[in-house]
Design an enzyme around this catalytic site. Structure first.
Site, PDB file in Angstrom:
ATOM      1  N   CYS A 168       0.757  -1.181   0.192  1.00 28.14           N
ATOM      2  CA  CYS A 168       0.071   0.108  -0.060  1.00 28.14           C
ATOM      3  C   CYS A 168       0.854   1.268   0.047  1.00 28.14           C
ATOM      4  CB  CYS A 168      -0.854   0.168   1.274  1.00 28.14           C
ATOM      5  SG  CYS A 168       0.096  -0.073   2.703  1.00 28.14           S
ATOM      6  N   HIS A 215      -1.707  -5.525  18.687  1.00 30.32           N
ATOM      7  CA  HIS A 215      -1.077  -4.848  17.546  1.00 30.32           C
ATOM      8  C   HIS A 215      -0.457  -3.369  17.948  1.00 30.32           C
ATOM      9  CE1 HIS A 215      -0.668  -3.233  13.492  1.00 30.32           C
ATOM     10  NE2 HIS A 215      -0.718  -4.525  13.194  1.00 30.32           N
ATOM     11  N   GLU A 228      -0.451  -0.638  16.080  1.00 31.82           N
ATOM     12  CA  GLU A 228      -1.393   0.346  15.655  1.00 31.82           C
ATOM     13  C   GLU A 228      -2.652   0.639  16.799  1.00 31.82           C
ATOM     14  OE1 GLU A 228      -3.212   0.117  11.899  1.00 31.82           O
ATOM     15  OE2 GLU A 228      -5.057   1.091  12.918  1.00 31.82           O
TER      16      GLU A 228
HETATM   17  S1  SF4 Z   1      -3.177   2.048   7.128  1.00 36.56           S
HETATM   18 FE1  SF4 Z   1      -2.005   0.694   7.038  1.00 36.56          FE
HETATM   19  S2  SF4 Z   1      -2.634  -0.768   5.556  1.00 36.56           S
HETATM   20 FE2  SF4 Z   1      -3.869   1.236   5.176  1.00 36.56          FE
HETATM   21  S3  SF4 Z   1      -2.550   2.464   3.620  1.00 36.56           S
HETATM   22 FE3  SF4 Z   1      -1.901   2.936   5.684  1.00 36.56          FE
HETATM   23  S4  SF4 Z   1       0.094   1.661   6.371  1.00 36.56           S
HETATM   24 FE4  SF4 Z   1      -1.202   0.872   4.404  1.00 36.56          FE
END
Ligand code: SF4
Length: 301
Positions: free
Chosen positions: A12, A123, A125
């Site tokens: 991504c 995780h 995040e």
């Molecule tokens: S949130 Fe995570 S998976 Fe989505 S575009 Fe950003 S880095 Fe990539």
């Protein structure tokens, strides 16, 4: 064997941009990558070879290098303040869509709602989002859902959670909390949605699926789980070395997809390997002498 590639797959923009920033840093040995940049062993090995210092995700010690790189997964404001107070220079590669998830959680909290994050508790995040919240809740499955006493609840999701899964958990939260006003802010990122959508389009057309990506990558695993849930024979591989011809025996139409931290090079290697295997099977099917056992012919090749 026909190989169908998903219309959207692989790295991504968030991970790609973070890697581009890292590639421009002049002195890798002066930089600690704070937590796992991506859940992809190949990328991490490249960083190690370049000389970057890596601190494990669970590390709470302040890194010893003068520069600390915040990964695409982001960190909490609390953690940011801690690093700045220790005199560290921050290079911030937080993905803007992770930033959007932080902002959404803060908005819900500002509305007086108890915030629920759908995702994996451990995780990086999710930890970054919840560390800035008062009494947050993390829901990874239906087993985590209760009837909470608050009259106002707010829900966001880890950016890589499939939309369908988020919708299931949200419905379960609403059902268990009929007394509450539940507000949902959709924080699933667009690349995750696109990859899931593309896989959904592929599944009815294939009889086997290969998903390329790190074993610890949440979104890669989600793609593989979706394939299995649809009853399609599914293989998740991190590297071309894990492929064995036997797995592909009898496959007519194969689907190929990859997680958001997978290098294009790895996808191409896997595709190339399968393509050569598929070619050998096609030759054998036409009765080419010496290739009566297509698996063997591939091994020899
Ligand atoms: S949130 Fe995570 S998976 Fe989505 S575009 Fe950003 S880095 Fe990539």
């Amino acid at each position: 064997m026909l190989i169908l590639r998903a219309d959207a797959m692989g790295m991504c923009f968030g991970v790609r941009d973070a890697l581009a920033v890292i590639g421009r840093l002049p002195r890798p040995e002066a930089v600690t990558i704070h937590g796992e940049l991506v859940h992809n062993g190949e990328v991490l090995a490249m960083l190690d070879r370049a000389g970057f210092v890596r601190s494990p995700e669970a590390a709470r010690a302040v890194p010893s290098t003068p520069v600390v790189l915040v990964t695409a997964h982001g960190i909490s404001e609390r953690e940011r303040a801690r690093l700045l107070a220790a005199g560290k220079q921050l290079v911030d590669t937080t993905c803007p869509l992770v930033g959007k998830a932080h902002a959404a959680a803060q908005q819900l909290a500002a509305e007086g709602r108890r915030v629920i994050v759908l995702g994996k508790r451990d995780h990086v995040e999710v930890r970054g989002i919840v560390e800035d919240l008062e009494a947050p809740l993390v829901v990874g499955s239906e087993a985590d859902i209760e009837c909470w006493p608050q009259a106002r609840l707010g829900v966001v999701a880890q950016t890589t959670m499939p939309e369908e899964r988020a919708a299931q958990l949200l419905a379960a939260i609403r059902a268990a909390n009929p007394q509450a006003c539940v507000r949902w802010l959709d924080t699933v990122c667009s690349p995750t949605k696109a990859r899931q959508q593309a896989l959904g389009d592929l599944l009815p057309r294939i009889d086997a699926l290969v998903v390329v990506g790190g074993r610890d990558s949440n979104n890669t695993r989600q793609l593989a789980e979706r394939g299995r849930a649809a009853g399609v024979r599914t293989l998740q591989v991190e590297h071309v070395r894990e492929l064995v011809p036997e797995w592909f025996e009898g496959v007519q139409v194969l689907g190929l997809t990859a997680g958001t931290s997978t290098l294009q090079r790895t996808i191409d290697e896997v595709h190339g390997w399968i393509g050569r295997l598929g070619g050998a099977i096609a030759v054998a099917a036409r009765g080419n002498p010496g290739t009566s056992n297509p698996v063997e012919s591939v091994r020899r090749g």
